[in-house]
Structure formats: C-alpha cells, structure tokens
Design a protein around this motif. Structure first.
Motif, short mmCIF file in Angstrom:
data_model
loop_
_atom_site.label_atom_id
_atom_site.label_comp_id
_atom_site.label_asym_id
_atom_site.label_seq_id
_atom_site.Cartn_x
_atom_site.Cartn_y
_atom_site.Cartn_z
N GLU A 178 4.60 9.91 -9.79
CA GLU A 178 3.93 10.18 -11.05
C GLU A 178 3.36 11.58 -11.15
O GLU A 178 3.51 12.47 -12.24
N TYR A 179 2.86 12.10 -10.01
CA TYR A 179 1.99 13.24 -10.04
C TYR A 179 3.12 14.28 -9.83
O TYR A 179 3.21 15.29 -10.55
N ALA A 180 4.34 14.22 -9.05
CA ALA A 180 5.40 15.17 -8.68
C ALA A 180 6.13 15.44 -10.35
O ALA A 180 6.51 16.46 -10.60
N ASN A 181 6.10 14.45 -11.10
CA ASN A 181 6.62 14.47 -12.35
C ASN A 181 5.94 15.20 -13.24
O ASN A 181 6.46 15.95 -14.12
N TRP A 182 4.66 15.39 -13.09
CA TRP A 182 3.67 15.98 -13.93
C TRP A 182 3.55 17.45 -13.26
O TRP A 182 3.50 18.36 -14.20
N LYS A 183 3.26 17.38 -12.06
CA LYS A 183 3.07 18.71 -11.43
C LYS A 183 4.48 19.20 -10.64
O LYS A 183 4.90 18.07 -10.16
N PRO A 184 5.01 20.56 -10.92
CA PRO A 184 6.08 20.75 -10.38
C PRO A 184 5.98 20.88 -8.88
O PRO A 184 6.14 22.00 -7.95
N LEU A 185 5.74 19.67 -8.31
CA LEU A 185 5.72 19.65 -6.70
C LEU A 185 7.14 18.76 -6.37
O LEU A 185 7.52 17.92 -6.72
N ILE A 186 7.91 19.78 -5.52
CA ILE A 186 9.17 19.41 -5.20
C ILE A 186 9.13 18.91 -3.77
O ILE A 186 8.59 19.33 -2.67
N LYS A 194 0.81 -1.28 0.11
CA LYS A 194 0.05 0.24 0.06
C LYS A 194 0.93 1.21 -0.03
O LYS A 194 0.43 2.19 -0.71
N ILE A 195 2.05 1.19 0.78
CA ILE A 195 2.78 2.61 0.73
C ILE A 195 3.68 2.25 -0.50
O ILE A 195 3.79 3.45 -1.24
N ALA A 196 3.96 1.27 -1.27
CA ALA A 196 4.73 1.34 -2.46
C ALA A 196 3.58 1.82 -3.60
O ALA A 196 4.35 2.74 -4.39
N ASN A 197 2.37 1.47 -3.35
CA ASN A 197 1.50 2.04 -4.35
C ASN A 197 1.27 3.55 -4.29
O ASN A 197 1.17 4.36 -5.09
N PHE A 198 1.22 4.05 -2.96
CA PHE A 198 1.14 5.50 -3.03
C PHE A 198 2.27 6.27 -3.46
O PHE A 198 2.04 7.27 -4.21
N LEU A 199 3.61 5.82 -3.06
CA LEU A 199 4.77 6.22 -3.78
C LEU A 199 4.73 6.27 -5.07
O LEU A 199 5.25 7.40 -5.88
N SER A 200 4.27 5.37 -5.84
CA SER A 200 4.10 5.39 -7.11
C SER A 200 3.27 6.39 -7.89
O SER A 200 3.61 7.30 -8.91
N GLU A 212 -6.35 8.01 -5.04
CA GLU A 212 -6.59 9.02 -6.07
C GLU A 212 -7.12 9.65 -5.59
O GLU A 212 -6.93 11.31 -6.15
N GLU A 213 -8.41 9.84 -4.73
CA GLU A 213 -9.15 11.00 -4.33
C GLU A 213 -8.13 12.01 -3.67
O GLU A 213 -8.21 13.11 -3.81
N GLN A 214 -7.26 11.41 -2.66
CA GLN A 214 -6.28 12.15 -1.99
C GLN A 214 -5.37 12.92 -2.70
O GLN A 214 -4.90 13.96 -2.57
N ILE A 215 -4.93 12.32 -3.98
CA ILE A 215 -3.90 12.92 -4.84
C ILE A 215 -4.58 13.92 -5.46
O ILE A 215 -3.97 15.05 -5.69
N LYS A 216 -6.03 14.14 -5.90
CA LYS A 216 -6.71 14.94 -6.54
C LYS A 216 -6.83 16.28 -5.70
O LYS A 216 -7.00 17.55 -6.00
N LYS A 217 -7.05 15.69 -4.11
CA LYS A 217 -7.31 17.08 -3.27
C LYS A 217 -5.74 17.73 -3.14
O LYS A 217 -5.84 18.94 -2.88
N LEU A 218 -4.86 17.00 -3.22
CA LEU A 218 -3.48 17.51 -3.00
C LEU A 218 -3.50 18.56 -4.44
O LEU A 218 -2.95 19.49 -4.33
N HIS A 219 -3.94 18.13 -5.66
CA HIS A 219 -3.72 18.86 -6.70
C HIS A 219 -4.58 20.32 -6.48
O HIS A 219 -4.35 21.25 -7.01
N LEU A 220 -5.81 19.92 -5.98
CA LEU A 220 -6.63 20.92 -5.81
C LEU A 220 -6.01 22.27 -4.90
O LEU A 220 -6.21 23.30 -5.05
N PHE A 221 -5.54 21.54 -3.61
CA PHE A 221 -4.87 22.62 -2.69
C PHE A 221 -3.82 23.40 -3.56
O PHE A 221 -3.60 24.63 -3.32
N LEU A 222 -3.05 22.79 -4.41
CA LEU A 222 -1.72 23.47 -4.99
C LEU A 222 -2.44 24.59 -5.87
O LEU A 222 -1.86 25.78 -6.27
N ILE A 223 -3.35 23.92 -6.70
CA ILE A 223 -3.56 25.02 -7.80
C ILE A 223 -4.53 26.07 -7.21
O ILE A 223 -4.52 27.39 -7.86
N LYS A 224 -5.33 26.10 -6.30
CA LYS A 224 -6.06 27.05 -5.50
C LYS A 224 -5.01 27.94 -4.90
O LYS A 224 -5.46 29.00 -4.33
#
Length: 220
Positions: A151-159, A141-147, A190-202
């Motif tokens: 993947e998101y960090a490569n797409w969105k400039p999250l350092i 489960k942790i490995a899946n989260f890191l994957s 997936e939902e938690q990653i989407k909320k991360l994205h929402l927080f960053l773009i807002k």
C-alpha cells in the motif's frame, strides 16, 4: 382391487419422479460451454464439455485441486439450449516466494501456491530462510506487513526489488538502489513504515537501514 392398484401407483409415483430427475442430471449433456476468462477456456473445456450436470458438480472439486489459483467458480446452465456459462474468479499472483528448497507463488489471499498456469509478467521475489509449504497460508504477521508495504509502495514511488524473510522472523526489504530496510513484524508496523517514509523524504544516505527499534533509525 382397483383401489389397491391406485394406492400402489401413488406410492410409486414419487420414486418415479426422483428417478427421472436423477436420470436427467446424469444423462443430459452440455453441448456448448462459454467460459470466462478466455485464457482458461483451453484448459477447462474438458471438465464441462459433453458433461452432465452431475458430472460438472463432481468436476468442480477436481478443478479447485488442479488449479489452486482458482478461488471461485460460478455456473449458469441453460437446459433448453444445452449451454453452460462458466465464470471463474482467479487470485492475483503478487510475488514469487522461495525457501531454500523450492519456489512457489504468493497470491493476494496470502496463499502459497503453485498455479497451473504460471504468470508471464516479472514478479517481486521473496526469499525465505524459513521453510514454506505448498497450499498453505503465509504467516498472518508477515501477510499484514506485506499489505502495508504494498500500500505504501503504491502511494510513494518506492521500487521494490526483493524481500527477505530471515530465520529470526525479521524482514528485509531491498529497493532498486540496493538499500535494505529491516523490519520486525512483531513490533508496531505502522511506526516502522512511518520511519521508512521519513528516511526516504529526508534522503538520508545508507545501504542498511534498521527500522526495528522503537523511535529510532539506525543506518550505515
């Protein structure tokens, strides 16, 4: 009498060929070794140079133990020229991972290892309050989260600066602005990653952002 001798000869012949083949594998040595990648050539030459084919095969298991970062070895012998071509596939080290006792390295196969040749580049740091074990696999489960996170960090400039694995199995992701995002690997990632994205773009302001609760974002 001649027939009996002839019969004995044909009975012995197969064993003679077997003896020749075994002798060939044991006594015939490789004089030259071409090993890729070059950075491992210095460390591995002795496992192949002036070794018979039988000795090479026996050494392969030892290499995999001595160099846990190696995941595949392909050999291509040339018996006429006494040359051996060796191609090695090496896992990519993606992070340094530490528990309260010791530090290891995490590769792209979710293996927790301590490589023979340490990576030279700066790596993401993962700190775990849960005990780790060398030559084991990260929890799926942790490995899946890191994957998903990588993947998101490569797409969105999250350092990413640091990742924490808490004793309750929650995960904290700290970015270069020292903001900590909390995730629960047991819930919908997936939902938690989407909320991360929402927080960053807002561009919300907060230092500790809780993304674990379904359909909600808590931050302060």
């Amino acid at each position: 009498m001649k027939r009996r001798r002839k019969k004995i000869f044909f009975l012995i012949l197969p064993y003679f060929f077997i003896f020749l083949i075994l002798s060939f594998f044991y006594f015939w040595k490789f004089k030259k070794v071409n090993l890729e990648p070059q950075e491992y050539s210095f460390y591995l030459q002795n496992y192949f140079q002036n070794q018979s084919l039988l000795e090479v095969f026996l050494n392969l298991k030892k290499i995999m133990i001595d160099f846990p970062e190696i995941i595949k070895i392909k050999i291509n012998p040339n018996f006429l020229t006494q040359k051996l071509k060796v191609e090695i596939e090496i896992a990519k080290i993606v992070a340094q991972i530490c528990d309260l006792r010791q530090c290891y390295f995490l590769d792209n196969y979710s293996r927790i290892i301590y490589p023979k040749i340490l990576p030279k580049n700066n790596l993401l740091k993962i700190n775990s309050e849960l005990a780790l074990e060398a030559n084991s696999l990260l929890h799926p489960k942790i490995a899946n989260f890191l994957s998903l996170l990588f993947e998101y960090a490569n797409w969105k400039p999250l350092i990413l600066k640091e990742i924490k694995i808490y004793s309750n199995f929650d995960l904290g992701v700290i970015d270069n602005q020292n903001r900590e995002f909390l995730f629960d690997p047991n819930r919908n990632l997936e939902e938690q990653i989407k909320k991360l994205h929402l927080f960053l773009i807002k561009d919300f302001k907060g230092s500790r952002i809780d993304l674990r609760i379904p359909k909600k974002i808590y931050y302060r």
